[in-house]
Scaffold this motif. Structure first.
Motif, mmCIF file in Angstrom:
data_model
loop_
_atom_site.group_PDB
_atom_site.id
_atom_site.type_symbol
_atom_site.label_atom_id
_atom_site.label_comp_id
_atom_site.label_asym_id
_atom_site.label_seq_id
_atom_site.Cartn_x
_atom_site.Cartn_y
_atom_site.Cartn_z
ATOM 1 N N MET A 62 1.173 -1.409 0.188
ATOM 2 C CA MET A 62 -0.340 0.145 0.408
ATOM 3 C C MET A 62 0.999 1.228 0.554
ATOM 4 O O MET A 62 1.945 1.066 0.189
ATOM 5 C CB MET A 62 -1.240 -0.163 0.738
ATOM 6 N N PRO A 63 0.333 2.558 -0.997
ATOM 7 C CA PRO A 63 1.053 3.409 -0.370
ATOM 8 C C PRO A 63 1.254 4.174 0.829
ATOM 9 O O PRO A 63 0.198 3.948 1.695
ATOM 10 C CB PRO A 63 0.145 4.261 -1.818
ATOM 11 N N GLY A 64 2.155 5.422 0.911
ATOM 12 C CA GLY A 64 2.329 5.908 2.392
ATOM 13 C C GLY A 64 2.580 5.433 3.513
ATOM 14 O O GLY A 64 3.955 4.899 3.438
ATOM 15 N N VAL A 89 -0.796 7.459 5.940
ATOM 16 C CA VAL A 89 -0.762 9.023 4.741
ATOM 17 C C VAL A 89 0.179 9.111 4.036
ATOM 18 O O VAL A 89 1.175 8.364 3.810
ATOM 19 C CB VAL A 89 -0.669 9.750 5.739
ATOM 20 N N ASP A 90 -0.239 10.513 2.975
ATOM 21 C CA ASP A 90 0.530 10.302 1.239
ATOM 22 C C ASP A 90 1.419 11.043 2.360
ATOM 23 O O ASP A 90 1.791 11.851 2.622
ATOM 24 C CB ASP A 90 -0.924 10.234 0.664
ATOM 25 N N GLU A 91 2.253 11.830 0.877
ATOM 26 C CA GLU A 91 3.079 12.030 1.339
ATOM 27 C C GLU A 91 2.740 14.073 1.693
ATOM 28 O O GLU A 91 3.511 15.026 2.358
ATOM 29 C CB GLU A 91 3.650 12.836 0.223
ATOM 30 N N GLU A 92 1.367 14.689 1.362
ATOM 31 C CA GLU A 92 0.964 15.557 1.919
ATOM 32 C C GLU A 92 0.422 15.809 3.508
ATOM 33 O O GLU A 92 -0.285 16.820 3.822
ATOM 34 C CB GLU A 92 -0.291 16.513 0.360
ATOM 35 N N GLY A 93 0.046 14.169 3.972
ATOM 36 C CA GLY A 93 0.070 13.826 5.029
ATOM 37 C C GLY A 93 -1.734 13.717 4.621
ATOM 38 O O GLY A 93 -1.957 13.524 6.523
ATOM 39 N N LEU A 94 -2.103 13.292 4.126
ATOM 40 C CA LEU A 94 -3.961 13.089 3.795
ATOM 41 C C LEU A 94 -3.654 12.209 4.202
ATOM 42 O O LEU A 94 -2.826 11.350 3.359
ATOM 43 C CB LEU A 94 -3.889 13.488 2.345
#
Length: 127
Positions: A62-64, A89-94
């Motif tokens: 899974m990504p993140g 979370v993704d690179e933007e913190g979402l």
């Protein structure tokens, strides 16, 4: 990074760090041979390390980035009951995936702790 857990309260943070490293073998080493991994509220899951391995591979793919924080750790002799809040979370913190877990871990003869039951049944996608 140590893959051995000597305090049950460190289990979830260690799990997240290993997951983020991508080392499925090290994740699997956190489970007893006949552990149960439950993956939804209906109790669907996997019994034994061979079955758990496939689900952990899916989690690592899974990504993140995963974080996992204990909300409590209750020790009773060689057993401990844990609850944690986690997020990927993704690179933007979402948040891509988040939820909470309930786990039972057991102290081993060498003083380390391993999962007996790992239940991530109340997870959700998105924020």
């Amino acid at each position: 990074m140590s893959t051995k857990v000597y305090r049950p309260a460190d289990m979830n943070e260690t799990f997240a760090a290993i997951r983020n490293s991508g080392d499925v073998g090290a994740l699997l080493a956190l489970y007893e041979e006949d552990a149960h991994l439950l993956v939804d509220a209906n109790g669907s899951g996997f019994a034994g390390k061979a079955a758990i391995a496939g689900e952990l591979e899916r989690l690592v793919r899974m990504p993140g980035t995963m974080t996992s924080q204990n909300t409590f750790c209750v020790e009773h002799g060689d057993l401990a009951l844990l609850r944690a809040d986690f997020a990927i979370v993704d690179e933007e913190g979402l948040a891509l995936y988040s939820g909470f877990t309930a786990e039972i871990v057991r102290r081993q003869a060498d003083g380390t702790w391993l999962y007996v039951v790992d239940h991530a049944g109340a997870s959700r996608y998105g924020s």
